[in-house]
Design a protein around this motif. Structure first.
Motif, short mmCIF file in Angstrom:
data_model
loop_
_atom_site.label_atom_id
_atom_site.label_comp_id
_atom_site.label_asym_id
_atom_site.label_seq_id
_atom_site.Cartn_x
_atom_site.Cartn_y
_atom_site.Cartn_z
N PRO A 247 0.84 -1.20 0.00
CA PRO A 247 0.00 0.00 0.00
C PRO A 247 0.87 1.25 0.00
O PRO A 247 1.92 1.29 0.65
CB PRO A 247 -0.81 -0.13 1.29
CG PRO A 247 -0.04 -1.07 2.14
CD PRO A 247 0.67 -2.00 1.23
N THR A 248 0.43 2.25 -0.74
CA THR A 248 1.20 3.49 -0.85
C THR A 248 0.30 4.70 -0.69
O THR A 248 -0.91 4.63 -0.86
CB THR A 248 1.91 3.58 -2.22
OG1 THR A 248 0.92 3.65 -3.26
CG2 THR A 248 2.83 2.39 -2.45
N ASN B 82 3.00 10.86 13.18
CA ASN B 82 3.99 11.76 12.59
C ASN B 82 4.01 11.64 11.07
O ASN B 82 4.12 12.64 10.36
CB ASN B 82 5.38 11.44 13.14
CG ASN B 82 5.53 11.80 14.60
OD1 ASN B 82 4.79 12.63 15.13
ND2 ASN B 82 6.48 11.18 15.27
N MET B 83 3.87 10.42 10.57
CA MET B 83 3.93 10.21 9.13
C MET B 83 2.70 10.78 8.42
O MET B 83 2.80 11.24 7.28
CB MET B 83 4.04 8.72 8.82
CG MET B 83 5.42 8.14 9.10
SD MET B 83 6.73 8.94 8.13
CE MET B 83 7.47 10.02 9.40
N PRO C 108 10.26 10.97 -7.15
CA PRO C 108 11.63 10.46 -7.10
C PRO C 108 12.08 10.10 -5.69
O PRO C 108 13.07 9.41 -5.51
CB PRO C 108 12.45 11.62 -7.66
CG PRO C 108 11.65 12.84 -7.34
CD PRO C 108 10.21 12.41 -7.46
N ILE C 109 11.36 10.59 -4.67
CA ILE C 109 11.70 10.26 -3.29
C ILE C 109 10.68 9.26 -2.76
O ILE C 109 9.47 9.50 -2.81
CB ILE C 109 11.71 11.52 -2.41
CG1 ILE C 109 12.72 12.54 -2.94
CG2 ILE C 109 12.05 11.15 -0.96
CD1 ILE C 109 12.77 13.83 -2.15
N VAL C 110 11.18 8.14 -2.26
CA VAL C 110 10.33 7.07 -1.74
C VAL C 110 10.69 6.84 -0.27
O VAL C 110 11.86 6.66 0.06
CB VAL C 110 10.51 5.77 -2.54
CG1 VAL C 110 9.61 4.67 -1.99
CG2 VAL C 110 10.22 6.00 -4.02
N LEU C 111 9.69 6.85 0.58
CA LEU C 111 9.89 6.58 2.00
C LEU C 111 9.22 5.27 2.36
O LEU C 111 8.00 5.14 2.27
CB LEU C 111 9.32 7.72 2.85
CG LEU C 111 9.37 7.52 4.37
CD1 LEU C 111 10.81 7.38 4.86
CD2 LEU C 111 8.68 8.67 5.09
N TYR D 193 5.00 7.26 -0.20
CA TYR D 193 5.12 6.62 1.10
C TYR D 193 4.64 5.19 0.97
O TYR D 193 3.54 4.92 0.49
CB TYR D 193 4.26 7.40 2.10
CG TYR D 193 4.22 6.87 3.51
CD1 TYR D 193 5.38 6.59 4.21
CD2 TYR D 193 2.99 6.69 4.17
CE1 TYR D 193 5.33 6.14 5.52
CE2 TYR D 193 2.93 6.25 5.48
CZ TYR D 193 4.11 5.97 6.15
OH TYR D 193 4.06 5.52 7.45
N VAL D 194 5.47 4.24 1.41
CA VAL D 194 5.20 2.82 1.21
C VAL D 194 5.18 2.09 2.55
O VAL D 194 6.13 2.20 3.33
CB VAL D 194 6.28 2.18 0.31
CG1 VAL D 194 5.94 0.71 0.01
CG2 VAL D 194 6.45 2.97 -0.98
N TYR D 195 4.09 1.38 2.82
CA TYR D 195 3.98 0.61 4.06
C TYR D 195 4.44 -0.83 3.83
O TYR D 195 3.98 -1.51 2.91
CB TYR D 195 2.53 0.59 4.56
CG TYR D 195 2.37 -0.06 5.92
CD1 TYR D 195 2.33 0.70 7.08
CD2 TYR D 195 2.25 -1.45 6.04
CE1 TYR D 195 2.19 0.11 8.33
CE2 TYR D 195 2.12 -2.04 7.28
CZ TYR D 195 2.09 -1.26 8.42
OH TYR D 195 1.95 -1.86 9.66
N LYS D 196 5.35 -1.29 4.67
CA LYS D 196 5.82 -2.67 4.64
C LYS D 196 5.51 -3.33 5.98
O LYS D 196 5.77 -2.77 7.05
CB LYS D 196 7.34 -2.72 4.40
CG LYS D 196 7.79 -2.21 3.03
CD LYS D 196 7.38 -3.16 1.91
CE LYS D 196 7.95 -2.74 0.58
NZ LYS D 196 7.55 -3.66 -0.53
N HIS D 197 4.95 -4.53 5.93
CA HIS D 197 4.62 -5.27 7.14
C HIS D 197 5.89 -5.85 7.78
O HIS D 197 6.70 -6.50 7.10
CB HIS D 197 3.65 -6.41 6.81
CG HIS D 197 2.32 -5.95 6.34
ND1 HIS D 197 1.37 -5.44 7.20
CD2 HIS D 197 1.76 -5.91 5.09
CE1 HIS D 197 0.28 -5.11 6.51
NE2 HIS D 197 0.49 -5.39 5.24
#
Length: 238
Positions: free
Chosen positions: A70-71, A98-99, A78-81, A112-116
């Protein structure tokens, strides 16, 4: 992302100076507080860990890094968090708040990328909640479900998972089927495998492009790093 990371790597010392100045003072308490998972143990130094992260990120293309995660934000930014997170981790609740503000301020220039990253050894509801969130994602409601889990962290459990699904108007039958599926298990394991490659030690963990950021870093550090990376990108484009 590959070409961008190559260009930014030449300016890594600038970014590390920023990180070091803001984080060194709180590094020891963070190591004591942040829950850990990686059984390989931490790299011998922050610099060594950063080298590992740079190598892993640099060896993968953008599509592989993102996967089906999910993003939020601009998919072409160009910037990926990346945020590696656990729904039962108390520090992840603070980071999520905060995010939300940080991503909202930069949604046109950031992905913005969520990783489990469920810490199953210490959080019994980490994996069930991750699977529930993944199931909600299959119906296009990951972020709302994500917010619901963190807002009700003290109630994590079967009753809450179904309650949230019903409140969001999800197809509960599909939701239950999806969260119990082999696909849910595989998707979360893929994130765990990436976290293992990156030698991440706990939650939350952040990586902005290929720069590792401590999970307990203050919001101003994210702003400063974002500003520096953005300036480097703009400079490279001129």
């Amino acid at each position: 992302m590959d070409n961008l990371l190559t260009r930014l790597r030449n300016s890594k010392l600038v970014l590390w100076g920023i990180v070091g100045a803001l984080v060194v003072g709180m590094l020891i308490p963070l190591l004591l507080l942040v829950p850990r998972r990686n059984q390989a143990g931490p790299p011998e130094s922050p610099e060594a860990h950063q080298t590992i992260v740079t190598q892993v990120i640099g060896s993968m293309d953008r599509a592989s890094l993102l996967g089906d995660s999910p993003t939020r934000g601009n998919p072409n930014a160009p910037i990926v968090l990346f945020k590696f997170s656990d729904f039962q981790c108390p520090y992840c609740v603070v980071a999520a708040g905060n995010m939300k503000s940080f991503v909202g301020n930069h949604e046109d220039d950031l992905l913005y990328v969520y990783k489990h990253f469920p810490l199953t050894q210490i959080h019994p509801e980490a994996m069930p909640s991750a699977k529930a969130a993944w199931a909600a994602q299959q119906q296009g409601q990951f972020w709302l479900y994500h917010d619901g889990l963190f807002a009700n962290q003290a109630r994590l459990g079967e009753e809450l998972y179904v309650e949230l699904a019903e409140a969001m108007g999800l197809d509960v039958e599909q939701f239950n089927r999806d969260r119990a599926s082999a696909e849910a298990e595989a998707a979360i394991q893929q994130d765990l495998d990436l976290a293992e490659q990156l030698r991440l030690q706990g939650t939350p963990s952040f990586i902005m492009n290929d720069l590792l950021i401590s999970g307990g870093a203050p919001p101003q550090l994210f702003e400063e790093i974002f500003s520096q990376i953005n300036s480097l990108i703009q400079g490279q484009g001129q």
